[in-house]
Design a protein around this motif. Structure first.
Motif, PDB file in Angstrom:
ATOM      1  N   HIS A  84       0.819  -1.214   0.000  1.00  0.00           N
ATOM      2  CA  HIS A  84       0.000   0.000   0.000  1.00  0.00           C
ATOM      3  C   HIS A  84       0.858   1.271   0.000  1.00  0.00           C
ATOM      4  CE1 HIS A  84       0.830  -0.719   4.269  1.00  0.00           C
ATOM      5  NE2 HIS A  84       0.708   0.582   4.423  1.00  0.00           N
ATOM      6  N   TYR A  85       0.270   2.323  -0.504  1.00  0.00           N
ATOM      7  CA  TYR A  85       0.960   3.619  -0.594  1.00  0.00           C
ATOM      8  C   TYR A  85       1.462   4.048   0.786  1.00  0.00           C
ATOM      9  CZ  TYR A  85       1.710   8.585  -1.393  1.00  0.00           C
ATOM     10  OH  TYR A  85       2.267   9.827  -1.457  1.00  0.00           O
ATOM     11  N   GLY A  86       2.752   4.345   0.867  1.00  0.00           N
ATOM     12  CA  GLY A  86       3.327   4.778   2.151  1.00  0.00           C
ATOM     13  C   GLY A  86       3.784   3.616   3.019  1.00  0.00           C
ATOM     14  N   GLY A  87       3.579   2.384   2.557  1.00  0.00           N
ATOM     15  CA  GLY A  87       3.918   1.216   3.384  1.00  0.00           C
ATOM     16  C   GLY A  87       5.379   0.816   3.342  1.00  0.00           C
ATOM     17  N   VAL A  88       6.106   1.320   2.372  1.00  0.00           N
ATOM     18  CA  VAL A  88       7.526   0.957   2.270  1.00  0.00           C
ATOM     19  C   VAL A  88       8.372   2.225   2.115  1.00  0.00           C
ATOM     20  CG1 VAL A  88       7.118  -1.335   1.263  1.00  0.00           C
ATOM     21  CG2 VAL A  88       7.349   0.651  -0.247  1.00  0.00           C
ATOM     22  N   GLY A  89       9.679   2.057   2.261  1.00  0.00           N
ATOM     23  CA  GLY A  89      10.595   3.195   2.098  1.00  0.00           C
ATOM     24  C   GLY A  89      11.187   3.609   3.428  1.00  0.00           C
ATOM     25  N   GLY A  90      12.089   4.552   3.387  1.00  0.00           N
ATOM     26  CA  GLY A  90      12.745   5.045   4.595  1.00  0.00           C
ATOM     27  C   GLY A  90      13.438   6.353   4.282  1.00  0.00           C
ATOM     28  N   THR A  91      13.974   6.988   5.293  1.00  0.00           N
ATOM     29  CA  THR A  91      14.568   8.321   5.106  1.00  0.00           C
ATOM     30  C   THR A  91      15.699   8.305   4.077  1.00  0.00           C
ATOM     31  OG1 THR A  91      14.048   8.831   7.385  1.00  0.00           O
ATOM     32  CG2 THR A  91      15.684  10.239   6.318  1.00  0.00           C
ATOM     33  N   TYR A  92      16.580   7.310   4.198  1.00  0.00           N
ATOM     34  CA  TYR A  92      17.797   7.343   3.379  1.00  0.00           C
ATOM     35  C   TYR A  92      17.784   6.437   2.145  1.00  0.00           C
ATOM     36  CZ  TYR A  92      19.981   9.663   7.360  1.00  0.00           C
ATOM     37  OH  TYR A  92      20.303  10.538   8.362  1.00  0.00           O
ATOM     38  N   GLY A  93      16.889   5.472   2.107  1.00  0.00           N
ATOM     39  CA  GLY A  93      16.962   4.430   1.074  1.00  0.00           C
ATOM     40  C   GLY A  93      17.087   5.008  -0.328  1.00  0.00           C
ATOM     41  N   GLY A  94      18.114   4.578  -1.058  1.00  0.00           N
ATOM     42  CA  GLY A  94      18.326   5.093  -2.403  1.00  0.00           C
ATOM     43  C   GLY A  94      18.850   6.510  -2.395  1.00  0.00           C
ATOM     44  N   ASN A  95      19.707   6.777  -1.422  1.00  0.00           N
ATOM     45  CA  ASN A  95      20.349   8.093  -1.322  1.00  0.00           C
ATOM     46  C   ASN A  95      21.050   8.442  -2.647  1.00  0.00           C
ATOM     47  OD1 ASN A  95      23.312   9.105  -0.864  1.00  0.00           O
ATOM     48  ND2 ASN A  95      22.055  10.107   0.679  1.00  0.00           N
ATOM     49  N   PRO A  96      21.032   9.725  -3.069  1.00  0.00           N
ATOM     50  CA  PRO A  96      21.608  10.083  -4.376  1.00  0.00           C
ATOM     51  C   PRO A  96      23.060   9.627  -4.561  1.00  0.00           C
ATOM     52  CG  PRO A  96      20.441  11.960  -3.445  1.00  0.00           C
ATOM     53  CD  PRO A  96      20.410  10.888  -2.403  1.00  0.00           C
ATOM     54  N   LEU A  97      23.878   9.716  -3.501  1.00  0.00           N
ATOM     55  CA  LEU A  97      25.293   9.325  -3.641  1.00  0.00           C
ATOM     56  C   LEU A  97      25.392   7.823  -3.929  1.00  0.00           C
ATOM     57  CD1 LEU A  97      26.999  11.272  -0.695  1.00  0.00           C
ATOM     58  CD2 LEU A  97      26.641  11.998  -3.061  1.00  0.00           C
TER      59      LEU A  97
END
Ligand SMILES: Cc1ncc(COP(=O)(O)O)c(C=O)c1O
Length: 447
Positions: A310-323
């Motif tokens: 569901h929308y908003g159910g995954v992810g985190g502050t840093y995941g896939g940071n640009p660097l």
């Protein structure tokens, strides 16, 4: 055995030297005791397959940050990509807005995934996080709770992934563990003392019995497996076993998740080890060598599955940071440009050519019992007794690694019994460096 032309190891102090020892004392005082460390040295810099410690000793690295540096230490292309990105945007959070490197990396991974339908990807920071996400997607897509994992598996140290991990040493006092995890026997033919075909039959019989006596298949969201067990001792899954797992999943509406955190990104001679099994997974977890040492994991899977969370159910502050994303894009370019998949196969052959003759060498103590792996992901299992296959004592294996380190080679153990040596050499290693490192390591086995 001819001596390598150039000597890359350069030792100017004993190992560990005084500066390493001083830093180690500070570490012991400031850092928690539970953080393991395979060696007592402190490294100041690295380039390609070489590292230089704080005392000025140069060593050959056969560990690659535990399989993180397929492209070697500090490849200039990756360093430049990180530097350029750092001047533009260090962080935003994909939960806040969109930046091109995140999207470009997901597009690239979706195209590279060995899955013949549209894929989507979620980025996170570590292998364990990548595996946790895979479980969340599988549960969301199937509406089922159960996960089947295997003896000897290693999936990480967060509380869910520790529950999925097998070796009790890692788990000690950290329970209670997550429910709905069912562990099946793994076809570890060498330790089972039988042929691979027999091990497959035996483990498959147990897998089928488990569906009657252990877990109702209708509740199984996913089967989670490493195509080559890493921490468990560098054991490739027999192709026939993987094929049957795929069949089980397809028949039963469960998902096949492959944990390629260690086996992925070129280590085995294909970008993902699963490409060599003739089956398609539903979800792939990649990390380690994906970004040349920057913290990044990717959970890649069939779009129709991945879009079920569901929308908003995954992810985190840093995941896939640009660097980390630009580092991964540069890493993939480098793997392609330097033909590192081909190189992994050659490195694997070179390592085998040095270790396989030791399978009949009775002068070693402990003895070489098995040499196995896929591509450049090679493990050497040491035993006290070849016929009984009694595991060598952990202290003996650690003593070999200690001697190798004192002579300038960093290598690491693996296996449930801590009786294997795992080789994870940077794929950019030169033939001379590989020869020299292997000579030292084999010398350390001879005392
Ligand atoms: C197969 C596998 N899965 C998951 C992990 C956990 O990755 P991390 O240490 O980045 O959390 C590892 C780490 O060694 C691994 O080898």
């Amino acid at each position: 055995m001819t001596a390598p032309a150039v000597r890359h190891i350069r030792l100017v102090t004993e190992i560990p030297g005084p500066r390493s020892r001083a830093l180690l004392a500070r570490r012991d005082a400031a850092v928690v005791a539970g953080l393991g460390r395979a060696t007592p040295i402190a490294i100041a810099s690295g380039q390609g397959a070489l590292v230089t410690d704080v005392d000025g000793n140069t060593l050959i690295d056969f560990v690659s940050g535990i399989g993180t540096l397929a492209v070697g230490h500090c490849p200039p292309e990756v360093v430049q990509a990180i530097q350029a990105q750092a001047e533009q945007l260090i962080h935003l959070s994909a939960l806040v807005g969109t930046y091109e490197p995140y999207v470009a990396l997901c597009e690239r991974l979706n195209a590279l995934a060995p899955i013949s339908e549209p894929c989507k990807t979620l980025l996170s920071n570590s292998g364990a996080e990548g595996v946790e996400n895979a479980i969340k997607f599988a549960r969301a897509a199937t509406g089922r709770p159960a996960i089947i994992v295997f003896d000897g598996a290693y999936h990480g140290r967060t509380l869910l992934t520790l529950s999925l991990t097998s070796r009790t040493y890692f788990k000690k006092k950290f329970g209670p563990f997550a429910p709905e995890i069912y562990r099946a026997p793994f076809p570890y033919a060498y330790r089972m003392g039988m042929s691979e075909a027999e091990a497959v039959e035996q483990c498959w019989a147990a897998f089928e019995r488990m569906q009657i006596a252990g877990v109702d298949p209708e509740t199984v969201a996913a089967v989670l497996i490493e195509p080559v067990q890493g921490e468990g001792g560098f054991i490739p899954v027999p192709v026939e076993f993987m094929r049957r797992l795929r069949e089980f999943c397809t028949r039963n509406g469960s998902l096949l998740i492959v944990d390629e955190v260690q086996s992925g990104f070129g280590r085995t001679g294909t970008l993902f080890a699963i490409e060599q099994f003739g089956v398609e997974p539903d979800i792939i977890v990649a990390a380690k060598s994906i970004a040349a040492g920057m913290p990044l994991a990717a959970t890649i899977g069939r779009a129709r599955i991945m879009d079920c969370a569901h929308y908003g159910g995954v992810g985190g502050t840093y995941g896939g940071n640009p660097l980390a994303c630009v580092a991964a894009l540069a890493t993939i370019d480098l793997i392609e440009r330097e033909r590192l998949l081909e190189r992994a196969k050659v490195i694997g052959q070179q390592i085998r050519a040095r270790f396989e003759p030791l399978l009949t060498d009775d002068s070693l103590d402990p003895l070489v019992g098995d040499v196995r792996g896929l591509g450049a992901m090679i493990g050497i299992e040491l035993v006290k007794d070849r016929r009984k296959r009694t595991p060598a004592a952990a202290e003996e294996v650690l003593a070999i690694l200690g001697r190798a380190l004192e002579r300038g080679v960093l290598a690491m153990r693996a296996g449930l019994y801590v009786n294997c040596i795992r080789l994870l050499v940077p794929l950019v290693i030169t033939d001379d460096q590989l020869d020299e490192g292997l000579e030292v390591l084999i010398g350390a086995m001879r005392h």
